[in-house]
Design a protein around this motif. Structure first.
Motif: not given
Length: 154
Positions: A45-56, A62-68
């Motif tokens: 289950t991805i509900n209530n989980k966070k995924f992070v993408l870091l780019e330089e 940039e930091r992108h945080i995707l919360e479901f």
């Protein structure tokens, strides 16, 4: 005479290379089976989980945080760190997502509560490697790593 010799050499080389494509495909299949990461994630289950993408980049990071969320809602937080000034800028997007087994489609069409003209869309694929879940962007192969895997345990 030169043209005929050149044509014969091209045809013979193409026949030689076409025979090796079968062997190359077999090798690639063996590698994929050995390092297979695409398992069925229907139980995860991805509900209530966070995924992070870091780019330089050269001038910023940039930091992108995707919360479901629980009811097919997402929150996308974009943090931009300017290297020249040291300031941090943020954008908070919201929207929804659809999931079918491992495929996840994310649409962020609100920027801080106001609807935007062109939404941010991600097509992601849920993958697992060494008990680490991550999302792989289908379009550009960027990886969103699960947030709790980034935190070091003391």
């Amino acid at each position: 005479m030169r043209k005929a010799l050149f044509l014969v050499s091209i045809l013979s080389s193409s026949c030689f290379y076409s025979q090796n494509f079968g062997a190359i495909n077999e090798i690639l299949e063996k590698i994929e089976n050995k390092y297979k990461k695409m398992t069925d994630a229907s139980d995860y289950t991805i509900n209530n989980k966070k995924f992070v993408l870091l780019e330089e980049f050269s001038d910023h990071s940039e930091r992108h945080i995707l919360e479901f969320g629980a009811d097919d809602k997402i929150t996308l937080i974009e943090l931009i760190d300017d290297k020249a000034t040291g300031q941090t800028y943020s954008n908070i997007f919201s929207g929804d997502f659809m999931r079918k087994r491992n495929a996840i489609s994310v649409r962020a069409n609100y920027l801080e509560g106001k609807q935007i003209a062109s939404p941010i869309i991600y097509n992601l694929y849920l993958m697992n490697a060494n008990n680490m879940w991550y999302l792989k962007d289908i379009n550009n192969s960027k990886r969103w790593i699960e947030n709790n895997k980034l935190i070091k345990k003391k």
